[in-house]
Write a protein that holds these residues in place. Sequence first.
Motif, PDB file in Angstrom:
ATOM      1  N   ASP A  15     -15.135  20.347  46.766  1.00 51.13           N
ATOM      2  CA  ASP A  15     -14.021  19.610  45.678  1.00 51.13           C
ATOM      3  C   ASP A  15     -12.855  19.525  45.645  1.00 51.13           C
ATOM      4  N   PHE A  16     -12.087  19.957  46.519  1.00 48.68           N
ATOM      5  CA  PHE A  16     -11.103  20.747  46.162  1.00 48.68           C
ATOM      6  C   PHE A  16      -9.771  20.116  46.396  1.00 48.68           C
ATOM      7  N   LYS A  17      -9.011  20.447  45.304  1.00 44.98           N
ATOM      8  CA  LYS A  17      -7.927  19.103  43.983  1.00 44.98           C
ATOM      9  C   LYS A  17      -6.935  20.631  44.295  1.00 44.98           C
ATOM     10  N   ASN A  18      -5.867  19.930  45.000  1.00 45.30           N
ATOM     11  CA  ASN A  18      -4.387  20.868  45.191  1.00 45.30           C
ATOM     12  C   ASN A  18      -3.646  21.080  44.031  1.00 45.30           C
ATOM     13  N   ASN A  19      -3.977  21.494  43.485  1.00 48.16           N
ATOM     14  CA  ASN A  19      -3.179  22.198  41.254  1.00 48.16           C
ATOM     15  C   ASN A  19      -3.531  23.765  42.016  1.00 48.16           C
ATOM     16  N   ILE A  20      -3.803  24.892  42.708  1.00 46.94           N
ATOM     17  CA  ILE A  20      -3.043  25.511  43.411  1.00 46.94           C
ATOM     18  C   ILE A  20      -2.212  26.274  42.307  1.00 46.94           C
ATOM     19  N   LYS A  21      -2.368  27.405  41.787  1.00 50.73           N
ATOM     20  CA  LYS A  21      -0.838  27.688  40.887  1.00 50.73           C
ATOM     21  C   LYS A  21      -1.084  29.455  41.379  1.00 50.73           C
ATOM     22  N   VAL A  22       0.455  29.836  41.731  1.00 51.44           N
ATOM     23  CA  VAL A  22       0.983  31.142  42.572  1.00 51.44           C
ATOM     24  C   VAL A  22       2.020  31.273  41.340  1.00 51.44           C
ATOM     25  N   SER A  23       1.801  32.883  41.346  1.00 56.79           N
ATOM     26  CA  SER A  23       2.669  33.994  40.749  1.00 56.79           C
ATOM     27  C   SER A  23       2.867  35.163  41.270  1.00 56.79           C
ATOM     28  N   LYS A  62     -11.182  34.943  44.749  1.00 56.26           N
ATOM     29  CA  LYS A  62     -10.931  36.938  43.658  1.00 56.26           C
ATOM     30  C   LYS A  62     -11.050  37.652  44.698  1.00 56.26           C
ATOM     31  N   THR A  63     -11.739  37.719  45.916  1.00 57.23           N
ATOM     32  CA  THR A  63     -11.996  38.559  47.173  1.00 57.23           C
ATOM     33  C   THR A  63     -10.978  38.791  47.807  1.00 57.23           C
ATOM     34  N   ILE A  64      -9.924  37.921  47.867  1.00 60.10           N
ATOM     35  CA  ILE A  64      -8.752  38.038  47.997  1.00 60.10           C
ATOM     36  C   ILE A  64      -7.207  38.868  48.030  1.00 60.10           C
ATOM     37  N   LYS A  65      -7.815  38.570  46.196  1.00 65.96           N
ATOM     38  CA  LYS A  65      -6.865  39.353  44.971  1.00 65.96           C
ATOM     39  C   LYS A  65      -5.596  39.462  44.939  1.00 65.96           C
ATOM     40  N   ARG A  66      -5.127  40.297  45.563  1.00 64.76           N
ATOM     41  CA  ARG A  66      -3.484  40.409  45.531  1.00 64.76           C
ATOM     42  C   ARG A  66      -3.260  40.424  47.256  1.00 64.76           C
ATOM     43  N   VAL A  67      -2.210  39.559  47.840  1.00 63.81           N
ATOM     44  CA  VAL A  67      -1.954  39.605  49.228  1.00 63.81           C
ATOM     45  C   VAL A  67      -0.009  40.340  49.107  1.00 63.81           C
ATOM     46  N   THR A  68       0.166  40.991  49.561  1.00 63.14           N
ATOM     47  CA  THR A  68       1.465  41.629  49.925  1.00 63.14           C
ATOM     48  C   THR A  68       1.663  40.975  50.876  1.00 63.14           C
ATOM     49  N   LEU A  69       3.210  40.992  50.652  1.00 63.65           N
ATOM     50  CA  LEU A  69       4.046  40.437  52.219  1.00 63.65           C
ATOM     51  C   LEU A  69       5.380  40.700  52.434  1.00 63.65           C
ATOM     52  N   LEU A 103      -4.025  28.246  53.195  1.00 62.58           N
ATOM     53  CA  LEU A 103      -2.859  28.213  52.486  1.00 62.58           C
ATOM     54  C   LEU A 103      -2.030  29.034  53.187  1.00 62.58           C
ATOM     55  N   SER A 104      -0.441  28.490  53.335  1.00 65.01           N
ATOM     56  CA  SER A 104       0.101  29.013  53.923  1.00 65.01           C
ATOM     57  C   SER A 104       1.653  29.610  52.920  1.00 65.01           C
ATOM     58  N   ILE A 105       1.521  31.050  52.891  1.00 67.52           N
ATOM     59  CA  ILE A 105       2.145  31.468  52.190  1.00 67.52           C
ATOM     60  C   ILE A 105       3.834  32.373  53.008  1.00 67.52           C
ATOM     61  N   LYS A 106       5.175  32.251  52.168  1.00 68.92           N
ATOM     62  CA  LYS A 106       6.121  33.281  52.959  1.00 68.92           C
ATOM     63  C   LYS A 106       6.948  33.718  52.388  1.00 68.92           C
ATOM     64  N   LEU A 136       6.741  41.250  48.926  1.00 70.38           N
ATOM     65  CA  LEU A 136       6.523  40.208  47.245  1.00 70.38           C
ATOM     66  C   LEU A 136       4.771  40.379  47.375  1.00 70.38           C
ATOM     67  N   ARG A 137       4.292  40.796  46.408  1.00 70.06           N
ATOM     68  CA  ARG A 137       3.444  40.288  46.468  1.00 70.06           C
ATOM     69  C   ARG A 137       2.190  38.776  45.752  1.00 70.06           C
ATOM     70  N   PHE A 138       1.665  38.690  45.556  1.00 75.88           N
ATOM     71  CA  PHE A 138       1.579  37.087  45.628  1.00 75.88           C
ATOM     72  C   PHE A 138      -0.357  37.524  45.409  1.00 75.88           C
ATOM     73  N   PHE A 139      -0.111  36.322  43.363  1.00 81.86           N
ATOM     74  CA  PHE A 139      -1.658  35.560  43.553  1.00 81.86           C
ATOM     75  C   PHE A 139      -1.652  34.185  43.126  1.00 81.86           C
ATOM     76  N   ILE A 140      -3.267  34.261  43.673  1.00 80.11           N
ATOM     77  CA  ILE A 140      -3.331  32.574  44.128  1.00 80.11           C
ATOM     78  C   ILE A 140      -4.540  32.197  42.485  1.00 80.11           C
ATOM     79  N   TYR A 141      -4.249  31.189  41.933  1.00 79.06           N
ATOM     80  CA  TYR A 141      -5.035  31.170  40.404  1.00 79.06           C
ATOM     81  C   TYR A 141      -6.175  29.356  41.489  1.00 79.06           C
ATOM     82  N   TYR A 142      -6.670  29.136  40.739  1.00 76.87           N
ATOM     83  CA  TYR A 142      -7.523  27.556  41.023  1.00 76.87           C
ATOM     84  C   TYR A 142      -8.531  27.293  39.998  1.00 76.87           C
ATOM     85  N   ASP A 143      -8.971  25.996  39.217  1.00 74.60           N
ATOM     86  CA  ASP A 143      -8.997  25.689  38.386  1.00 74.60           C
ATOM     87  C   ASP A 143     -10.293  25.345  38.355  1.00 74.60           C
ATOM     88  N   ASN A 144     -11.195  25.732  39.434  1.00 73.98           N
ATOM     89  CA  ASN A 144     -11.798  24.890  40.010  1.00 73.98           C
ATOM     90  C   ASN A 144     -13.225  26.755  40.037  1.00 73.98           C
TER      91      ASN A 144
END
Length: 287
Positions: A93-101, A71-78, A45-48, A55-63
């Motif tokens: 079983d990866f599907k490309n439906n990651i959500k980011v806030s 969850k082990t990554i928790k919050r990513v602050t750039l 996962l590449s974030i910019k 900027l704080r990134f929170f990543i979610y996935y419905d798997n």
Amino acid sequence: MKMKKMFFVLSLIFLNCSPKKLPSEKYIQYAYEMSSKFESDTLRLSIKNPLYAPLRFFIYYDNDTLENDLKTIKRVTLNPKSDTTLIIYDVKDFKNNIKVSTLLGSLEKKILPIEIDLPFQDGREFSIIQGNNSDFTHNTEYSIYALDFDMKTKDTICSATDGYVVGVVDRYKYSGKTEKWTPFSNFITIYEPNSGVFCQYVHLAENGSLVKVGDKVERGQKIALSGKTGRSTMEHLHFNLLIPVDNSDGLKSIPIIFKGGIEGKKLKRGDKLKKITGYSKDSRSFC
């Protein structure tokens, strides 16, 4: 003829008084970049962060399995203008439906005190129409120390600090009284990197921003035109100082101190403030 004129006037009154519909589109104050690559059970996962603010990134996935890994990554602050790549191994079983806030600011940044300018032009004087911790809208952690100035539509707003523009929304046109209108205000967010404080200027006129995200601004610089958008019953500038916190909003309001030692907490409805080059004048002392 008189009946036609009366009908025309009544029609105008009806049109002006008819309730406005909530906007169908929501605009965001800034954009960010994220991409994913899945290969041989490995997810990258590449974030910019394109902003001149943390900027704080929170990543979610419905798997469930992958969600536990995230969850082990928790919050990513750039840090400002930075990027990173997160690598997760043994993904099934990866599907490309990651959500980011995202949320503005870093919880690790030490917040420093700051005296700021009044958010309007030299020589202008405006009254407070809503002070701290008041019933209509200044009664939440996000807005408790905000101040409302009785600026009219198209009055010039000036930056109260040096800093960088990290958020702009200025495409809304209408306003309403109910809480449902809260997300539909035009506003600008400016980050002051030395103190770690964010300044927000809210209820701007449609197309009322004079700056864009990424711009560097100076104290006193013209940045916007006041208006009446979002949750508002009258033209005014809603002015707020904010710092990062660990809650759903990501920011909380803090007490304002203007140059000259004027404390926002002590200002009440009807108090007048005049901006004079080099300092702020509290008109209450000169009545």
